[in-house]
Design a protein around this motif. Structure first.
Motif, PDB file in Angstrom:
ATOM      1  N   LYS A  28       0.803  -1.215   0.000  1.00 10.93           N
ATOM      2  CA  LYS A  28       0.000   0.000   0.000  1.00 10.93           C
ATOM      3  C   LYS A  28       0.840   1.270   0.000  1.00 10.93           C
ATOM      4  O   LYS A  28       1.973   1.309   0.469  1.00 10.93           O
ATOM      5  N   ALA A  29       0.232   2.305  -0.537  1.00  8.91           N
ATOM      6  CA  ALA A  29       0.821   3.641  -0.523  1.00  8.91           C
ATOM      7  C   ALA A  29      -0.317   4.646  -0.422  1.00  8.91           C
ATOM      8  O   ALA A  29      -1.479   4.315  -0.675  1.00  8.91           O
ATOM      9  N   GLY A  65       3.801   8.270  -0.412  1.00  7.01           N
ATOM     10  CA  GLY A  65       4.738   7.160  -0.517  1.00  7.01           C
ATOM     11  C   GLY A  65       4.176   5.897   0.084  1.00  7.01           C
ATOM     12  O   GLY A  65       2.991   5.819   0.421  1.00  7.01           O
ATOM     13  N   LYS A  66       5.048   4.892   0.232  1.00  7.57           N
ATOM     14  CA  LYS A  66       4.636   3.585   0.730  1.00  7.57           C
ATOM     15  C   LYS A  66       4.302   3.624   2.216  1.00  7.57           C
ATOM     16  O   LYS A  66       4.868   4.419   2.978  1.00  7.57           O
ATOM     17  N   ARG A  67       3.419   2.726   2.608  1.00  2.00           N
ATOM     18  CA  ARG A  67       3.050   2.622   4.014  1.00  2.00           C
ATOM     19  C   ARG A  67       4.192   2.024   4.817  1.00  2.00           C
ATOM     20  O   ARG A  67       4.833   1.067   4.389  1.00  2.00           O
ATOM     21  N   ASP A  74      -4.210   4.614   6.082  1.00  2.00           N
ATOM     22  CA  ASP A  74      -3.842   5.348   4.863  1.00  2.00           C
ATOM     23  C   ASP A  74      -3.632   6.832   5.133  1.00  2.00           C
ATOM     24  O   ASP A  74      -2.737   7.456   4.541  1.00  2.00           O
ATOM     25  N   THR A  77      -0.227   7.416   6.711  1.00  5.92           N
ATOM     26  CA  THR A  77       0.845   7.333   5.706  1.00  5.92           C
ATOM     27  C   THR A  77       0.967   8.641   4.935  1.00  5.92           C
ATOM     28  O   THR A  77       2.067   9.188   4.762  1.00  5.92           O
ATOM     29  N   GLU A  81       4.249  11.143   5.158  1.00  6.67           N
ATOM     30  CA  GLU A  81       5.036  11.402   3.951  1.00  6.67           C
ATOM     31  C   GLU A  81       5.058  12.894   3.604  1.00  6.67           C
ATOM     32  O   GLU A  81       6.089  13.418   3.169  1.00  6.67           O
ATOM     33  N   LEU A 108       1.361  -1.001  -6.643  1.00  7.90           N
ATOM     34  CA  LEU A 108       0.993  -0.489  -5.317  1.00  7.90           C
ATOM     35  C   LEU A 108      -0.473  -0.068  -5.311  1.00  7.90           C
ATOM     36  O   LEU A 108      -0.968   0.489  -6.297  1.00  7.90           O
ATOM     37  N   VAL A 110      -2.694   2.552  -4.256  1.00 12.12           N
ATOM     38  CA  VAL A 110      -2.512   3.953  -3.857  1.00 12.12           C
ATOM     39  C   VAL A 110      -3.848   4.560  -3.433  1.00 12.12           C
ATOM     40  O   VAL A 110      -4.797   4.595  -4.214  1.00 12.12           O
TER      41      VAL A 110
END
Length: 222
Positions: A28-29, A65-67, A74, A77, A81, A108, A110
């Motif tokens: 995930k991102a 960005g990525k988790r 979410d 994250t 970021e 990913l 998103v």
């Protein structure tokens, strides 16, 4: 209601909540789509990624960005970021909603997080990740003037959107395309309640159904 309050009320109608909690586990991102009001008009803040990065170097993106393992969700994250990339403190973001997730070209999942920031926020970009931060009027993403749409792009459902934006303050030119452009179009269409002047490939009155269908089609092939 003022512009901010009206926009928040509109966007909250599209909050996905936990509708996708049944999805299989995917990397995930999250991205933060920061909105602010300037001279009565909605704007968003975008970044130009450093050319030194391994992925999407030199591309225009929203902060994100990525988790990480320590992220609660979410939203966490996206806020983490944004703080790391442009120095935006999480407590200065008024989160409005999370929109439907999209699987990007790297596989990913998103999730876009939309939030309001103060017009006076002064970005402090992390040079290791971001080379520029710039504002864009949201209605820019509904105008055909600087838009180009390519059909039949590999891996794309619907047109591949591309914009050329010139920052009036710096004179710098930016190429906004792909997933970032799509997310900007979606938020602009929803927030402004305005149908774009070009073919977007989905129903702007009910984008959820379109992206939900695409998401499950992609997942079924995993």
């Amino acid at each position: 209601m003022n512009v901010k309050e009206e926009t928040m009320a509109i966007l909250k109608q599209f909050d996905i909540g936990n509708k996708f909690s049944d999805l299989p586990v995917l990397p995930k991102a999250s991205v933060l789509i920061p909105l602010f009001v300037k001279k009565g008009e909605l704007h968003t803040l975008m970044t130009l990624r450093s050319k030194e990065l391994r992925t999407s170097a030199g591309e225009v993106c929203f902060p994100g960005g990525k988790r990480d393992l320590g992220d609660r969700d979410d939203v966490d994250t996206a806020l983490r970021e944004a703080e790391e990339e442009i120095g935006l403190p999480p407590d200065e973001v008024q989160v409005v909603c999370t929109l439907f997730p999209i699987i990007n070209k790297s596989g990913l999942l998103v999730t876009p997080v939309v939030g309001f920031i103060d017009e006076s926020f002064c970005p402090r970009p992390n040079p290791a990740e971001v080379s520029a931060v710039f504002p864009v009027p949201l209605d820019f993403f509904t105008s055909e003037k600087d838009h180009f749409g390519a059909h039949g792009a590999a891996g794309m459902v619907g047109p591949l959107h591309s914009f050329h934006f010139v920052d009036p303050d710096s004179g710098n030119q930016y190429h906004i395309w792909g997933l970032t452009a799509m997310l900007a179009i979606v938020v602009a269409a929803l927030a402004l309640r305005k149908k774009p002047e070009f073919d977007v490939g989905f129903d702007t009155d009910d984008p959820f159904s379109f992206f939900h269908k695409i998401l499950h089609r992609r997942i079924s092939k995993l």
